[in-house]
Design a protein around this motif. Sequence first.
Motif, PDB file in Angstrom:
ATOM      1  N   ILE A 253      33.473  66.585  81.720  1.00 14.47           N
ATOM      2  CA  ILE A 253      32.972  65.863  82.891  1.00 14.47           C
ATOM      3  C   ILE A 253      31.754  65.020  82.516  1.00 14.47           C
ATOM      4  O   ILE A 253      31.603  63.875  82.966  1.00 14.47           O
ATOM      5  CB  ILE A 253      32.647  66.849  84.018  1.00 14.47           C
ATOM      6  N   ALA A 254      30.869  65.571  81.674  1.00 17.01           N
ATOM      7  CA  ALA A 254      29.700  64.796  81.238  1.00 17.01           C
ATOM      8  C   ALA A 254      30.133  63.552  80.468  1.00 17.01           C
ATOM      9  O   ALA A 254      29.600  62.449  80.683  1.00 17.01           O
ATOM     10  CB  ALA A 254      28.795  65.674  80.375  1.00 17.01           C
ATOM     11  N   PHE A 255      31.101  63.708  79.552  1.00 18.70           N
ATOM     12  CA  PHE A 255      31.591  62.542  78.819  1.00 18.70           C
ATOM     13  C   PHE A 255      32.244  61.537  79.768  1.00 18.70           C
ATOM     14  O   PHE A 255      32.090  60.320  79.605  1.00 18.70           O
ATOM     15  CB  PHE A 255      32.601  62.981  77.754  1.00 18.70           C
ATOM     16  N   LEU A 256      32.971  62.040  80.754  1.00 16.05           N
ATOM     17  CA  LEU A 256      33.621  61.149  81.715  1.00 16.05           C
ATOM     18  C   LEU A 256      32.597  60.395  82.552  1.00 16.05           C
ATOM     19  O   LEU A 256      32.779  59.199  82.849  1.00 16.05           O
ATOM     20  CB  LEU A 256      34.555  61.962  82.613  1.00 16.05           C
ATOM     21  N   VAL A 257      31.510  61.065  82.934  1.00 17.40           N
ATOM     22  CA  VAL A 257      30.458  60.388  83.696  1.00 17.40           C
ATOM     23  C   VAL A 257      29.827  59.263  82.871  1.00 17.40           C
ATOM     24  O   VAL A 257      29.566  58.159  83.376  1.00 17.40           O
ATOM     25  CB  VAL A 257      29.398  61.411  84.142  1.00 17.40           C
ATOM     26  N   LEU A 258      29.587  59.521  81.583  1.00 16.86           N
ATOM     27  CA  LEU A 258      29.049  58.472  80.717  1.00 16.86           C
ATOM     28  C   LEU A 258      29.999  57.276  80.658  1.00 16.86           C
ATOM     29  O   LEU A 258      29.567  56.115  80.737  1.00 16.86           O
ATOM     30  CB  LEU A 258      28.821  59.033  79.311  1.00 16.86           C
ATOM     31  N   LEU A 259      31.278  57.556  80.503  1.00 22.14           N
ATOM     32  CA  LEU A 259      32.251  56.473  80.405  1.00 22.14           C
ATOM     33  C   LEU A 259      32.341  55.673  81.703  1.00 22.14           C
ATOM     34  O   LEU A 259      32.301  54.434  81.685  1.00 22.14           O
ATOM     35  CB  LEU A 259      33.618  57.068  80.050  1.00 22.14           C
ATOM     36  N   VAL A 260      32.438  56.360  82.833  1.00 18.14           N
ATOM     37  CA  VAL A 260      32.546  55.661  84.114  1.00 18.14           C
ATOM     38  C   VAL A 260      31.277  54.867  84.396  1.00 18.14           C
ATOM     39  O   VAL A 260      31.332  53.733  84.899  1.00 18.14           O
ATOM     40  CB  VAL A 260      32.834  56.670  85.240  1.00 18.14           C
TER      41      VAL A 260
END
Length: 380
Positions: A253-260
């Motif tokens: 989720i943390a990686f996804l937040v960075l990407l988004v």
Amino acid sequence: MTRRGAAPGRAIEGFETKAHLCSPSRHTAFSMAPASRKQNDSPRKDPAMPIEALCGIQLALYAAGWGLAAWLIVEERPAMLHWMTYAALQAGSVVLALPALSAGTAPPVAALLASVLGFAAAVRGLDVFVSGRARHDRWGMALLLSMGAGIAAVAWLGQGPAARSRWEGVPYSLGLSLMLLSYAALSWQPLRRSHRAWTTAVLLAPLWSTALLGLLSLWSRTELNDADLQAMRAAARTPNAVLTMVMSGVFNIAFLVLLVGRLLTRLREGARVDHLTGVLNRRAIEERLEAAWEQHRRTGCGLAIAMMDLDHFKRINDLQGHEAGDRALALAGETLREQLRPYDSVGRWGGEEFLLIWLGPSAEGVQRSCERLREVLALR
């Protein structure tokens, strides 16, 4: 039953004869039939799926998701391929460790190495994402080699299965904690350029918390005896599996937040930036001008505005074509961005015209800046 008037003894004798004529095998089959039907009617119980298998399925789904995202989003493909590798290796580590966990013993060396390589791929992907390239490969490789050497040394020199089971996780936990803490520290400043301090802390919290859990696990390996350590592993199997599922979810989720967040930033910038020159477009520079005027009216700070255009631009288009004119505009926009301060603003007003905004300058400073821009553009 006896006939009325028959002697009692005759009745008993007839009963005994009738019982004697019954076949023992038929009697046995009759008595076993209800038990057989009862067994067939009872529901069949299938073996329960180990909870660690759910962790492996979850991680495999994460790997598939990152692979699909890497295929769709080309600009961030290197980082997402790293995160796909992280999830795939962690899923493989769970599969390798499943027999040992079911037996209540320590995971094999292959499972530990797969987990270490997975976390290494995760933090390297973070480094690529925030910096555009892997800046700390030497440091990461040194940590990986140290952890591998420590695990191999324990496996080779350990006195018996109990000793190996106890000490194999020590270099793994120490090395993993050091890797996560160091990469979290190295990623702090690059993330702070685009995020607030508390946002950066939240995004890096999975690395810090996993490193802390790794350090806490050393206590059980050094303080408990073999029997207590075995009992603790058996009792903590389900909590550890749930914790693994939660932490892997938090990581992804943390990686996804960075990407988004990066994709949204690009969308906002694309809506405010002139695609040809790279400076602000007409709408964005008008908003910046209104904000600068409001700040000047409220605080009394200096404000300077200049309009500039490119000489003989129509002649360039007529004689060399519109492609040459586009190159001239792009070069002018690049020069203006390089020469102005970060808190000054420049935008394309229309055609070959540009609007420049300075906050807090002196009149002499603005004149010098305009003259410097004219000379640099003339040399280009």
